[in-house]
Design an enzyme around this catalytic site. Structure first.
Site, mmCIF file in Angstrom:
data_model
loop_
_atom_site.group_PDB
_atom_site.id
_atom_site.type_symbol
_atom_site.label_atom_id
_atom_site.label_comp_id
_atom_site.label_asym_id
_atom_site.label_seq_id
_atom_site.Cartn_x
_atom_site.Cartn_y
_atom_site.Cartn_z
ATOM 1 N N GLU A 118 0.805 -1.229 0.000
ATOM 2 C CA GLU A 118 0.000 0.000 0.000
ATOM 3 C C GLU A 118 0.838 1.280 0.000
ATOM 4 O O GLU A 118 0.844 2.030 0.980
ATOM 5 C CB GLU A 118 -0.945 0.001 1.206
ATOM 6 C CG GLU A 118 -1.921 -1.160 1.223
ATOM 7 C CD GLU A 118 -2.851 -1.131 2.452
ATOM 8 O OE1 GLU A 118 -2.663 -0.277 3.320
ATOM 9 O OE2 GLU A 118 -3.746 -1.982 2.517
ATOM 10 N N GLU A 174 -5.438 -8.631 1.007
ATOM 11 C CA GLU A 174 -5.972 -8.265 2.326
ATOM 12 C C GLU A 174 -7.455 -7.976 2.214
ATOM 13 O O GLU A 174 -7.892 -7.285 1.288
ATOM 14 C CB GLU A 174 -5.324 -6.985 2.884
ATOM 15 C CG GLU A 174 -3.946 -7.154 3.417
ATOM 16 C CD GLU A 174 -3.406 -5.873 4.067
ATOM 17 O OE1 GLU A 174 -4.213 -5.016 4.494
ATOM 18 O OE2 GLU A 174 -2.178 -5.747 4.127
HETATM 19 O O1 IFM Z 1 -3.416 -3.284 9.372
HETATM 20 C C1 IFM Z 1 -3.489 -2.752 8.092
HETATM 21 C C2 IFM Z 1 -2.374 -3.295 7.213
HETATM 22 O O2 IFM Z 1 -1.123 -3.083 7.764
HETATM 23 C C3 IFM Z 1 -2.420 -2.625 5.857
HETATM 24 N N1 IFM Z 1 -3.734 -2.698 5.272
HETATM 25 C C4 IFM Z 1 -4.877 -2.345 6.107
HETATM 26 C C5 IFM Z 1 -4.807 -3.066 7.443
HETATM 27 C C6 IFM Z 1 -6.014 -2.670 8.305
HETATM 28 O O3 IFM Z 1 -6.009 -1.316 8.567
#
Ligand code: IFM
Length: 445
Positions: free
Chosen positions: A167, A355
């Site tokens: 990200e 994710e």
């Molecule tokens: O915890 C984070 C992760 O590190 C990156 N993506 C979003 C998750 C939830 O906020």
């Protein structure tokens, strides 16, 4: 209802984590300081002044955690490497203890038949490099490529799946524009160079990896927001376009050879002052997969009060919609929409949802955690993923965020995202109902 087989034999299911959020052992065995070690130990930066010094103590407990993973039938484990654990100063001398730790972790995973997926950068830059300008210093392209080579040479004989960055919009936006994440810098003069150097590292890091490991499956991950204008007024529609250019297009389009989305976001034009001859050719890279990370949808409205962007997001609590502890709307269709959106880019070979997950209040009664909301969240998101896949979207994997409750950055330990509850005083793990649901789902054949 659907079952695991509906996703096809080659579909990858797993869980995702990140080094700083779980490892703890912040100064053990020669590890150097990272920007998150420094930032989270400063007063007032993190909710309730929490820090990640101990987190889930995964550094010392990885064997028992992996055994729980095995018990839950989870076949793929995404984790990140802490750069300052293997290069305490970011460059130069290697800390063999750090290499040994990741070797033990990889070997134990493989012994349990769990496939390791490595993210090379999940936000914990060595502090020493931040002292030299961090992501605003173009030298980071060389520092990062050297670090990637070390990882490739040490772990590439056993690890087939790699992600370059996690990200980039979040670590440049929150860390170098808003100052709410490490290293806490603010303003466009930090953000814009950080964006360009992160985009260069995205492609140059991937090249460094492929040079050493030509057969590796190399991807990178993006935070992907499904955006909708608050009204159908031209002002809200244009505001949504600007936010889309910033949140969704900024890092993927240069990697696809489309350049930065400057036409829809004029404030980006100053990025050219950080270009060197040849950069246009360096930015694209043919990734084997793109990691999609989606949690919610955002509603965008025009605003004169937000300089430059003239747009703002209306949070879930202002809209009276179901939400998680992050104040993120529960809106499964967002995942369907972002999969469709990214699939429509030419040249994308494969999408993997690297994710997706949710944070809720998890009450323990009688040693049990009945987190129905999380199970429903996961099921409803898998359902729309399957719909997209059946419609021809090239999506081939799904990783739950996350395995155990962990350190949620600026929100500290308050939002619990795990399939497994962590007692942060005793480090006791308790599998939640959602964890048992995932186990059952994964064992179906
Ligand atoms: O915890 C984070 C992760 O590190 C990156 N993506 C979003 C998750 C939830 O906020």
């Amino acid at each position: 209802m659907f079952n695991k087989n509906d996703f096809g034999e080659d579909f990858t299911f797993g869980v995702s984590t990140a080094a700083y959020q779980i490892e703890g052992a912040f100064n053990a065995d020669g590890k150097g300081e990272s920007i998150w070690d420094k930032f989270s130990n400063q007063k007032g930066k993190i909710l309730d002044n929490h820090n990640g010094n101990n987190a889930c103590d995964f550094y010392n407990r990885f064997v028992s955690d992996l055994e729980i993973m095995k018990f839950l039938n989870i076949p793929n484990f995404r984790f990140s490497i802490s750069w300052s654990r293997i290069l305490p100063n970011g460059t130069g001398t290697i800390n063999q203890n750090g290499i040994d730790f990741y070797n033990r972790l990889i070997d134990k995973s493989l012994e349990l038949n769990i496939e390791p997926w490595i993210t090379l950068y999940h936000w914990d830059l060595p502090q020493e490099l931040e002292n030299r300008g961090g992501w605003t210093n173009r030298d980071i392209v060389g520092w990062f490529s050297d670090y990637v080579e070390i990882c490739a040479k040490n772990f590439g004989d056993r690890v087939k799946n790699w992600m370059i960055l996690n990200e980039p919009m979040v670590f440049t936006g929150a860390g170098y524009f808003l100052g709410v994440h490490a290293p806490g810098r603010k303003g466009l003069r930090n953000f814009i160079p950080a964006v360009h150097h992160a985009t260069l590292c995205q492609s140059q890091g991937a090249r460094a990896l492929k040079n050493i490991l030509p057969k590796a499956q190399v991807g990178t991950t993006f935070s992907c927001s499904h955006l909708e204008p608050n009204t159908d007024s031209p002002k809200d529609i244009n505001a949504t376009k600007r936010v889309d250019a910033l949140l969704n297009r900024l890092f993927i389009e240069p990697s696809l050879g489309l350049g930065y989305p400057i036409n829809d976001l004029k404030l980006l034009d100053r990025i050219y002052s950080y270009f060197k001859p040849g950069d246009e050719q360096l930015l694209p890279f043919d990734f084997d997969f793109i990691g999609i990370q989606n949690y919610t949808r955002e509603i965008v409205t025009h605003s004169y009060f937000v300089p430059l962007l003239n747009a703002k997001i209306i949070k879930a609590d202002k809209r009276n919609v179901p939400k998680t502890l992050m104040n993120w709307e529960v809106y499964p269709n967002a995942l369907y929409k972002v999969l469709k959106k990214y699939d429509a880019y030419p040249k994308i070979k494969k999408l993997i949802v690297t994710e997706n997950g949710s944070a809720f209040h998890d009450a323990i009664f009688d040693g049990k955690i009945n987190d129905e909301q999380r199970t429903d969240y996961l099921k409803s998101h898998l359902k729309v993923l399957l719909k997209a896949k059946n419609e021809g979207v090239k999506v081939d994997g799904y990783f739950v965020w996350t395995f155990t409750d962990n350190f949620e950055w600026a929100e500290g330990y308050y939002p619990r995202f795990g399939l497994i509850h962590t007692n942060f005083n005793t480090q006791e793990r308790t599998i939640k109902q959602s964890g048992y649901w995932y186990k059952q789902f994964l064992q179906f054949s």
